[in-house]
Scaffold this motif. Structure first.
Motif, PDB file in Angstrom:
ATOM      1  N   ALA A 141       0.781  -1.242   0.000  1.00  0.00           N
ATOM      2  CA  ALA A 141       0.000   0.000   0.000  1.00  0.00           C
ATOM      3  C   ALA A 141       0.813   1.292   0.000  1.00  0.00           C
ATOM      4  N   ILE A 142       2.125   1.215   0.102  1.00  0.00           N
ATOM      5  CA  ILE A 142       2.939   2.429   0.240  1.00  0.00           C
ATOM      6  C   ILE A 142       3.681   2.726  -1.066  1.00  0.00           C
ATOM      7  N   ARG A 143       3.717   3.989  -1.449  1.00  0.00           N
ATOM      8  CA  ARG A 143       4.495   4.390  -2.622  1.00  0.00           C
ATOM      9  C   ARG A 143       5.975   4.082  -2.380  1.00  0.00           C
ATOM     10  N   PRO A 144       6.672   3.530  -3.379  1.00  0.00           N
ATOM     11  CA  PRO A 144       8.059   3.078  -3.167  1.00  0.00           C
ATOM     12  C   PRO A 144       9.071   4.219  -3.139  1.00  0.00           C
ATOM     13  N   VAL A 145       8.873   5.123  -2.198  1.00  0.00           N
ATOM     14  CA  VAL A 145       9.812   6.227  -1.973  1.00  0.00           C
ATOM     15  C   VAL A 145      10.271   6.133  -0.522  1.00  0.00           C
ATOM     16  N   ILE A 146      11.563   5.914  -0.319  1.00  0.00           N
ATOM     17  CA  ILE A 146      12.104   5.683   1.017  1.00  0.00           C
ATOM     18  C   ILE A 146      13.102   6.792   1.358  1.00  0.00           C
ATOM     19  N   ALA A 147      12.882   7.429   2.483  1.00  0.00           N
ATOM     20  CA  ALA A 147      13.847   8.411   2.992  1.00  0.00           C
ATOM     21  C   ALA A 147      14.753   7.704   3.992  1.00  0.00           C
ATOM     22  N   ALA A 202      14.920   3.958   7.910  1.00  0.00           N
ATOM     23  CA  ALA A 202      14.345   3.953   6.562  1.00  0.00           C
ATOM     24  C   ALA A 202      12.852   4.141   6.747  1.00  0.00           C
ATOM     25  N   THR A 203      12.310   5.210   6.216  1.00  0.00           N
ATOM     26  CA  THR A 203      10.900   5.520   6.459  1.00  0.00           C
ATOM     27  C   THR A 203      10.245   6.049   5.199  1.00  0.00           C
ATOM     28  N   CYS A 204       8.935   5.931   5.140  1.00  0.00           N
ATOM     29  CA  CYS A 204       8.159   6.332   3.967  1.00  0.00           C
ATOM     30  C   CYS A 204       7.040   7.271   4.405  1.00  0.00           C
ATOM     31  N   MET A 230      11.819   2.022  -7.605  1.00  0.00           N
ATOM     32  CA  MET A 230      12.185   2.393  -6.231  1.00  0.00           C
ATOM     33  C   MET A 230      12.923   3.730  -6.235  1.00  0.00           C
ATOM     34  N   VAL A 231      12.591   4.560  -5.265  1.00  0.00           N
ATOM     35  CA  VAL A 231      13.247   5.867  -5.124  1.00  0.00           C
ATOM     36  C   VAL A 231      13.752   6.011  -3.688  1.00  0.00           C
ATOM     37  N   PHE A 232      14.984   6.494  -3.562  1.00  0.00           N
ATOM     38  CA  PHE A 232      15.542   6.813  -2.247  1.00  0.00           C
ATOM     39  C   PHE A 232      15.809   8.310  -2.178  1.00  0.00           C
ATOM     40  N   ILE A 233      15.473   8.904  -1.039  1.00  0.00           N
ATOM     41  CA  ILE A 233      15.750  10.314  -0.780  1.00  0.00           C
ATOM     42  C   ILE A 233      16.679  10.381   0.426  1.00  0.00           C
ATOM     43  N   SER A 234      17.750  11.167   0.302  1.00  0.00           N
ATOM     44  CA  SER A 234      18.689  11.290   1.412  1.00  0.00           C
ATOM     45  C   SER A 234      19.388  12.636   1.336  1.00  0.00           C
ATOM     46  N   ASP A 235      20.179  12.923   2.380  1.00  0.00           N
ATOM     47  CA  ASP A 235      21.076  14.071   2.260  1.00  0.00           C
ATOM     48  C   ASP A 235      22.217  13.669   1.321  1.00  0.00           C
ATOM     49  N   ARG A 236      23.190  14.521   1.158  1.00  0.00           N
ATOM     50  CA  ARG A 236      24.237  14.258   0.170  1.00  0.00           C
ATOM     51  C   ARG A 236      25.448  13.551   0.786  1.00  0.00           C
ATOM     52  N   HIS A 237      25.215  12.711   1.761  1.00  0.00           N
ATOM     53  CA  HIS A 237      26.285  11.951   2.400  1.00  0.00           C
ATOM     54  C   HIS A 237      26.879  10.975   1.382  1.00  0.00           C
ATOM     55  N   GLY A 260      12.919   9.252 -11.716  1.00  0.00           N
ATOM     56  CA  GLY A 260      11.905   8.426 -11.082  1.00  0.00           C
ATOM     57  C   GLY A 260      10.681   9.217 -10.651  1.00  0.00           C
ATOM     58  N   LYS A 261       9.867   8.580  -9.833  1.00  0.00           N
ATOM     59  CA  LYS A 261       8.648   9.207  -9.311  1.00  0.00           C
ATOM     60  C   LYS A 261       8.831   9.437  -7.814  1.00  0.00           C
ATOM     61  N   ARG A 262       9.169  10.674  -7.460  1.00  0.00           N
ATOM     62  CA  ARG A 262       9.327  10.982  -6.038  1.00  0.00           C
ATOM     63  C   ARG A 262       8.071  11.651  -5.480  1.00  0.00           C
ATOM     64  N   TYR A 263       7.052  11.849  -6.332  1.00  0.00           N
ATOM     65  CA  TYR A 263       5.767  12.414  -5.928  1.00  0.00           C
ATOM     66  C   TYR A 263       5.994  13.763  -5.223  1.00  0.00           C
ATOM     67  N   ASN A 264       5.396  13.941  -4.069  1.00  0.00           N
ATOM     68  CA  ASN A 264       5.569  15.207  -3.346  1.00  0.00           C
ATOM     69  C   ASN A 264       6.627  15.089  -2.247  1.00  0.00           C
ATOM     70  N   ILE A 265       7.439  14.050  -2.306  1.00  0.00           N
ATOM     71  CA  ILE A 265       8.445  13.810  -1.266  1.00  0.00           C
ATOM     72  C   ILE A 265       9.769  14.388  -1.749  1.00  0.00           C
ATOM     73  N   MET A 266      10.025  15.621  -1.375  1.00  0.00           N
ATOM     74  CA  MET A 266      11.200  16.348  -1.862  1.00  0.00           C
ATOM     75  C   MET A 266      12.301  16.459  -0.814  1.00  0.00           C
ATOM     76  N   THR A 267      12.010  16.093   0.415  1.00  0.00           N
ATOM     77  CA  THR A 267      12.992  16.215   1.498  1.00  0.00           C
ATOM     78  C   THR A 267      13.044  14.921   2.308  1.00  0.00           C
ATOM     79  N   THR A 268      13.984  14.858   3.231  1.00  0.00           N
ATOM     80  CA  THR A 268      14.061  13.735   4.178  1.00  0.00           C
ATOM     81  C   THR A 268      13.335  14.071   5.479  1.00  0.00           C
ATOM     82  N   LYS A 269      12.393  14.987   5.404  1.00  0.00           N
ATOM     83  CA  LYS A 269      11.692  15.450   6.607  1.00  0.00           C
ATOM     84  C   LYS A 269      11.014  14.312   7.353  1.00  0.00           C
ATOM     85  N   ILE A 270      10.476  13.319   6.627  1.00  0.00           N
ATOM     86  CA  ILE A 270       9.792  12.217   7.300  1.00  0.00           C
ATOM     87  C   ILE A 270      10.766  11.422   8.165  1.00  0.00           C
TER      88      ILE A 270
END
Length: 413
Positions: free
Chosen positions: A177-183, A200-202, A242-249, A334-344
């Motif tokens: 049920a969750i969009r495959p975007v992981i912060a 790792a959270t969505c 699959m999409v991963f969002i992170s800082d630039r580490h 990819g498709k990051r939808y409205n998830i532009m930050t690692t805020k979650i």
């Protein structure tokens, strides 16, 4: 407890005899008749008081304000209730004040600090014991939560290196049920042995945090991120788009390119904005950057980049070198939808700020019970009462857009 009674009633005693069979104490005043005698009951670990002279005949001059019974362990027993909640703050200076007001006893800062450590260990257990309990805790988690995946990594001396935890319900919910975007993000632990918490959270369909997996390691380095992301891949498998969002580490970038080679990797636009604000200090360029990052169409993005170059050419070059495909919605593959930050992920780190002081097994149990179990129960209860096809957040957004659309004018070619 005799020591607490002595402090409360303003007397001191000394131990005259202490053995496995007999215990005798008397007042510190040599002429005082106060005493207590106890002996062990047969076939029992209990002692029975055989003689107790309750009245003191000593002078108050023998009483020391630093009270010989006021040991750090005894004070720890008195104050342990102060540390039963993870967010409770009770500092050594507070302990000193409590002892002065409640017992009339003066203690040093060092003794107060040791009493605090002892009280916390009584309530939360010792860090060493917590690590030894971790294998049993993980075994119980897997037995009681089908589909749960845990791992513990140790070195050649059987010393702890890493651990990983992803509960079965979290994995099943993500796959179904969750969009495959992981912060992904890391934050420091605050216990005796420190370390780093990896998360790792969505984001779920109601724009809420959806924790997927947790890990603990020594620091944010290549080895730790490789280990954590390898275990994450083993838990969730290979998923299309699959999409991963992170800082630039750099360690995250290298680990993702090796372990999830087919996934898309986006940069957190907030972290880039912090670099702009710190290095260039140009507010106008900073605002234009956010608008450009969220632009959907390529022409609109380039128009905004032209504006940024006009305002500050160095900011434009900095953003160009960061890679448009990493931070822009218009160029992202990819498709990051409205998830532009690692805020979650950062929000989850903020929620666990106080709990990160706990010993490791107690901390992981806090994550399971106070976050995962609590959130899943509350959301399931709320979802059962819904009468719309969409979540509350999505339904509200659709209705607001529909309302705005009613005022649009239809143009004919």
């Amino acid at each position: 407890m005799l020591g607490i009674d002595a402090m409360k009633n303003n007397y001191e005693f000394k131990v005259k005899r202490s053995s496995k069979e007999r215990f005798e104490v008397g007042c510190v005043g040599d002429e005082c008749k106060w005493k207590l005698c106890a002996s062990k009951l047969q076939q029992s670990s209990y002692f029975k008081v055989r003689k107790y002279v309750t009245m003191h005949s000593c002078s108050l001059d023998v009483i020391n304000r630093h009270h010989r019974q006021a040991s750090s362990s005894l004070i720890g027993q008195c104050i342990k209730s102060k540390y039963e909640g993870v967010s409770r703050v009770h500092r050594p200076r507070d302990i000193i004040e409590d002892m002065r007001k409640d017992m009339g006893v003066s203690i040093s800062y060092v003794k107060a600090w040791r009493a605090k450590e002892h009280a916390m260990e009584l309530v939360r257990g010792s860090p060493e014991e917590s690590y030894s309990l971790l294998p049993s805790y993980f075994a119980m988690l897997e037995a009681k939560n089908p589909g749960t995946i845990t791992h513990i990594e140790t070195d050649e001396n059987n010393c702890f290196l890493y651990c990983f935890m992803s509960l079965g319900p979290c994995i099943r919910g993500f796959r179904s049920a969750i969009r495959p975007v992981i912060a992904v993000d890391g934050t420091f632990l605050k216990g005796k042995y420190l370390g780093t918490l990896f998360v790792a959270t969505c984001m779920d369909g109601n724009k809420q945090i959806y924790p997927l997996a947790f890990g603990v390691g020594e620091s944010e380095n290549d080895a730790s991120w490789n280990w954590f992301l390898t275990k994450l891949r083993g838990a969730i498998g290979e998923i299309d788009d699959m999409v991963f969002i992170s800082d630039r580490h750099e360690s995250i970038r290298k680990a993702l390119s090796t372990i999830f080679p087919n996934a898309h990797h986006g940069a957190c636009i907030f972290h880039i904005s912090q670099n702009i604000r710190h290095n260039f200090k140009h507010e106008r360029a900073h605002k234009l950057y956010f608008t450009a990052a969220k632009a959907y169409r390529v022409p609109e993005f380039h128009r905004l980049m032209t504006e940024i170059y006009k305002v500050d050419y160095e900011v434009g070059d900095h953003l160009n070198s960061a890679g448009y495909e990493k931070w822009t919605r218009a160029y992202f593959d990819g498709k990051r939808y409205n998830i532009m930050t690692t805020k979650i992920a950062e929000s989850l780190n903020a929620i666990t700020k106080d709990a990160r002081k706990l010993p490791i097994t107690r901390f992981l149990e806090y994550l399971r019970m106070n976050i995962l179990q609590k959130w899943f129960y509350e959301r399931r209860t709320k979802a059962a009462k819904m009468n719309t096809h969409l979540t509350d957040w999505a339904d509200k957004l659709v209705r607001e857009n529909n309302k705005q659309g009613l005022s649009f004018q239809k143009l004919y070619g």
